[in-house]
Write a protein that holds these residues in place. Structure first.
Motif, PDB file in Angstrom:
ATOM      1  N   ARG A 109      13.918 -65.363-112.654  1.00 25.65           N
ATOM      2  CA  ARG A 109      13.303 -66.617-112.214  1.00 25.65           C
ATOM      3  C   ARG A 109      13.672 -66.998-110.787  1.00 25.65           C
ATOM      4  NH1 ARG A 109      15.320 -71.374-115.746  1.00 25.65           N
ATOM      5  NH2 ARG A 109      17.215 -70.760-114.648  1.00 25.65           N
ATOM      6  N   ASP A 110      14.943 -66.784-110.414  1.00 27.00           N
ATOM      7  CA  ASP A 110      15.421 -67.279-109.125  1.00 27.00           C
ATOM      8  C   ASP A 110      15.570 -66.204-108.058  1.00 27.00           C
ATOM      9  OD1 ASP A 110      15.700 -69.879-110.193  1.00 27.00           O
ATOM     10  OD2 ASP A 110      17.623 -69.323-111.074  1.00 27.00           O
ATOM     11  N   THR A 111      15.448 -64.941-108.427  1.00 29.04           N
ATOM     12  CA  THR A 111      15.724 -63.886-107.455  1.00 29.04           C
ATOM     13  C   THR A 111      14.630 -62.830-107.420  1.00 29.04           C
ATOM     14  OG1 THR A 111      17.044 -62.691-109.098  1.00 29.04           O
ATOM     15  CG2 THR A 111      18.217 -64.200-107.650  1.00 29.04           C
ATOM     16  N   THR A 112      13.390 -63.227-107.530  1.00 29.39           N
ATOM     17  CA  THR A 112      12.285 -62.276-107.531  1.00 29.39           C
ATOM     18  C   THR A 112      12.217 -61.523-106.204  1.00 29.39           C
ATOM     19  OG1 THR A 112      11.028 -63.651-109.037  1.00 29.39           O
ATOM     20  CG2 THR A 112       9.793 -62.032-107.768  1.00 29.39           C
ATOM     21  N   GLY A 113      12.078 -60.184-106.316  1.00 26.67           N
ATOM     22  CA  GLY A 113      11.867 -59.370-105.134  1.00 26.67           C
ATOM     23  C   GLY A 113      13.110 -58.927-104.402  1.00 26.67           C
ATOM     24  N   LEU A 114      14.296 -59.151-104.957  1.00 22.95           N
ATOM     25  CA  LEU A 114      15.524 -58.726-104.309  1.00 22.95           C
ATOM     26  C   LEU A 114      15.794 -57.257-104.604  1.00 22.95           C
ATOM     27  CD1 LEU A 114      17.942 -61.692-105.061  1.00 22.95           C
ATOM     28  CD2 LEU A 114      17.114 -61.019-102.828  1.00 22.95           C
ATOM     29  N   THR A 115      16.003 -56.461-103.555  1.00 20.76           N
ATOM     30  CA  THR A 115      16.458 -55.092-103.746  1.00 20.76           C
ATOM     31  C   THR A 115      17.978 -55.103-103.872  1.00 20.76           C
ATOM     32  OG1 THR A 115      16.743 -54.674-101.387  1.00 20.76           O
ATOM     33  CG2 THR A 115      14.557 -54.260-102.323  1.00 20.76           C
ATOM     34  N   THR A 116      18.531 -53.943-104.137  1.00 17.98           N
ATOM     35  CA  THR A 116      19.994 -53.845-104.255  1.00 17.98           C
ATOM     36  C   THR A 116      20.666 -54.279-102.957  1.00 17.98           C
ATOM     37  OG1 THR A 116      19.642 -51.961-105.732  1.00 17.98           O
ATOM     38  CG2 THR A 116      21.879 -52.313-104.915  1.00 17.98           C
ATOM     39  N   LEU A 117      20.123 -53.852-101.818  1.00 19.70           N
ATOM     40  CA  LEU A 117      20.695 -54.233-100.531  1.00 19.70           C
ATOM     41  C   LEU A 117      20.580 -55.729-100.298  1.00 19.70           C
ATOM     42  CD1 LEU A 117      21.965 -53.517 -97.846  1.00 19.70           C
ATOM     43  CD2 LEU A 117      19.708 -52.852 -96.992  1.00 19.70           C
ATOM     44  N   ASN A 118      19.422 -56.311-100.609  1.00 18.64           N
ATOM     45  CA  ASN A 118      19.259 -57.767-100.476  1.00 18.64           C
ATOM     46  C   ASN A 118      20.288 -58.510-101.305  1.00 18.64           C
ATOM     47  OD1 ASN A 118      15.646 -57.405-100.594  1.00 18.64           O
ATOM     48  ND2 ASN A 118      16.980 -57.444 -98.814  1.00 18.64           N
ATOM     49  N   LEU A 119      20.440 -58.078-102.545  1.00 18.76           N
ATOM     50  CA  LEU A 119      21.367 -58.743-103.465  1.00 18.76           C
ATOM     51  C   LEU A 119      22.794 -58.654-102.948  1.00 18.76           C
ATOM     52  CD1 LEU A 119      21.118 -60.175-106.258  1.00 18.76           C
ATOM     53  CD2 LEU A 119      21.910 -58.040-107.277  1.00 18.76           C
ATOM     54  N   MET A 120      23.149 -57.505-102.404  1.00 15.85           N
ATOM     55  CA  MET A 120      24.497 -57.339-101.873  1.00 15.85           C
ATOM     56  C   MET A 120      24.754 -58.290-100.714  1.00 15.85           C
ATOM     57  SD  MET A 120      26.305 -53.914-100.356  1.00 15.85           S
ATOM     58  CE  MET A 120      26.052 -53.043-101.907  1.00 15.85           C
ATOM     59  N   LEU A 121      23.760 -58.445 -99.835  1.00 16.33           N
ATOM     60  CA  LEU A 121      23.933 -59.329 -98.686  1.00 16.33           C
ATOM     61  C   LEU A 121      24.048 -60.790 -99.119  1.00 16.33           C
ATOM     62  CD1 LEU A 121      21.387 -57.713 -96.191  1.00 16.33           C
ATOM     63  CD2 LEU A 121      23.864 -57.448 -96.251  1.00 16.33           C
ATOM     64  N   LEU A 122      23.261 -61.174-100.122  1.00 14.22           N
ATOM     65  CA  LEU A 122      23.322 -62.547-100.615  1.00 14.22           C
ATOM     66  C   LEU A 122      24.664 -62.851-101.270  1.00 14.22           C
ATOM     67  CD1 LEU A 122      20.290 -62.587 -99.960  1.00 14.22           C
ATOM     68  CD2 LEU A 122      19.923 -63.792-102.110  1.00 14.22           C
ATOM     69  N   HIS A 123      25.325 -61.819-101.752  1.00 16.04           N
ATOM     70  CA  HIS A 123      26.625 -62.010-102.413  1.00 16.04           C
ATOM     71  C   HIS A 123      27.766 -61.417-101.586  1.00 16.04           C
ATOM     72  CE1 HIS A 123      25.096 -63.630-106.233  1.00 16.04           C
ATOM     73  NE2 HIS A 123      24.060 -62.848-106.030  1.00 16.04           N
ATOM     74  N   TRP A 124      27.546 -61.304-100.291  1.00 12.36           N
ATOM     75  CA  TRP A 124      28.599 -60.765 -99.438  1.00 12.36           C
ATOM     76  C   TRP A 124      29.804 -61.706 -99.454  1.00 12.36           C
ATOM     77  CZ3 TRP A 124      28.522 -55.998 -97.464  1.00 12.36           C
ATOM     78  CH2 TRP A 124      29.550 -55.647 -96.593  1.00 12.36           C
TER      79      TRP A 124
END
Length: 422
Positions: A109-124
């Motif tokens: 619901r809240d993270t549509t379209g995040l790739t693994t790299l995107n997700l890593m950066l958001l949780h850096w």
């Protein structure tokens, strides 16, 4: 060594996984979750025989054997995303070797379209080793967290993560844009080394350097410039360059209070930023600096030959912008310095309107004096002096002294053509 199983443990894992193959999937998901969080690659390998590597796992909120959760999961998560989110480098490598797709996207619901790299950066990890004294336990923990995240990023890049892909989130930002937005300073050089385009633009047509300059983040700016960022790239819709954005932020109230931004502006200027570049309104960096009234920035721009006589499309000079704010008018020394470089003195814009700040009753005498001077042309001699100062600027002031007679040099640089009192 923690990933090397004791004799017979692999068989135990296989038997346990086989017993779950036809049973409830929740138990299998939980065991895979635990193995990833423990970085138990032996168990991960076995469990992947019974669970597709790119299919999400779901951990129920009422799981009771939770020992490793940093936050209780309530939604499904793809195994590679779990490893990236919590910076589990060994688990990430194991999953990639067993066919995990680094470009698989989230669809929650809240993270549509995040790739693994995107997700890593958001949780850096937002960690700074300056929070703790070097060598103590907290310092080591923070360093380990940062190093784990960096290791994961290097693994992802080595296994084909798209470092220039524009995601479906955050204004179609590239990984570099995301890294700047979320303050992931160590990420920039790694992404650039792996082919990230430092001049990529997001949906707002801003490059990473535009963003870093707007945030006055000198460390990020240095990295981007070192990897070839264009210091004179202008945003098509506004005409703003990195220099203009940096001056705007540094001249704001917060910038003045914090004393921030001068080093960022100097960095851009020394790397070839065009000091007189105009935006779509015709404003330059010196217009913005004069409106902000911050002396250090104005002096720096003048040192790099900023043109104090350039007009906006509405006929506003830098001195006009300075006179817009009553706060600026109290600094008569800076006002005199600007007037020292200004000719002709234009007191109105194209509509014949005077600057707002000077219209206050307390500045009536100053207003009348300036209006009078604007209507009185300078002598040819004084105009020549102004032109010499504006062409050679403060930067070549002392160099010019070697070639001019002392009397002439003193008449150019050691006197003020206009003297105003308020």
């Amino acid at each position: 060594m923690g990933n090397i199983p004791r004799k017979g443990s692999r068989d135990q894992v296989v038997d346990s996984a086989k017993s779950l193959e036809d049973g409830p999937s929740a138990a299998l998901h939980w065991k895979l979750y635990e193995a990833i969080m423990r970085e138990d690659c032996t168990t991960i390998e076995v469990l992947l025989r019974y669970h597709p590597v790119n299919q999400p796992i779901t951990i129920l909120p009422n799981s009771t054997s939770n020992r490793l959760l940093l936050s209780q999961p309530t939604e499904s998560i793809i195994p590679i995303h779990l490893a990236a989110k919590y910076h589990k480098a060994q688990s990430l490598l194991c999953l990639l070797r067993h066919g995990a797709d680094p470009e698989v996207s989230t669809h929650s619901r809240d993270t549509t379209g995040l790739t693994t790299l995107n997700l890593m950066l958001l949780h850096w990890p937002v960690t700074s080793t300056t929070w703790a004294k070097p060598g103590n336990r907290m310092h080591r923990i923070l360093t380990d967290i940062q190093n784990s995240a960096i290791a994961c990023l290097r693994i992802l890049c080595a296994h084909g993560a798209q470092v220039n892909a524009q995601g479906e989130i955050s204004n179609k930002s590239s990984p570099l844009h995301l890294a700047i937005a979320y303050g992931c300073y160590p990420v920039l050089s790694i992404l650039a080394q792996n082919g990230a385009d430092v001049n990529a633009i997001n949906e707002a047509s801003m490059t990473p350097l535009h963003m870093a300059a707007n945030m006055l983040n000198k460390e990020m700016m240095e990295v981007l410039i070192a990897y070839g960022a264009n210091v004179n790239c202008a945003v098509p819709s506004t005409g703003n360059t990195p220099l203009k954005l940096a001056v705007c932020t540094a001249s704001s109230k917060a910038g003045r209070l914090l004393g921030a931004g001068v080093s960022c502006i100097h960095l851009l200027l020394t790397h070839g930023a065009k000091v007189n570049a105009q935006d779509y309104k015709g404003q330059t960096a010196i217009h913005e600096a004069c409106f902000g009234g911050r002396e250090a920035i104005i002096n720096l721009l003048l040192e790099f030959e900023a043109n104090v006589n350039i007009l906006t499309r509405n006929g506003e000079s830098p001195i006009y912008m300075y006179l817009q704010r009553s706060f600026n008018l109290r600094d008569t020394a800076l006002l005199a310095r600007l007037l020292y470089h200004t000719y002709p003195l234009r007191m109105t814009n194209n509509q014949g309107i005077l600057p707002a700040g000077i219209m206050l009753p307390e500045f009536r005498l100053l207003r009348d004096t300036l209006i009078k001077q604007s209507r009185k042309p300078l002598s040819l001699q004084d105009i020549c002096k102004r032109n010499i100062r504006n062409i050679y600027g403060e930067k070549y002031k002392w160099h010019l002294k070697q070639f001019l007679p002392v009397t002439i040099w003193n008449s150019v640089y050691c006197c003020y053509d206009l003297v105003y009192t308020s």
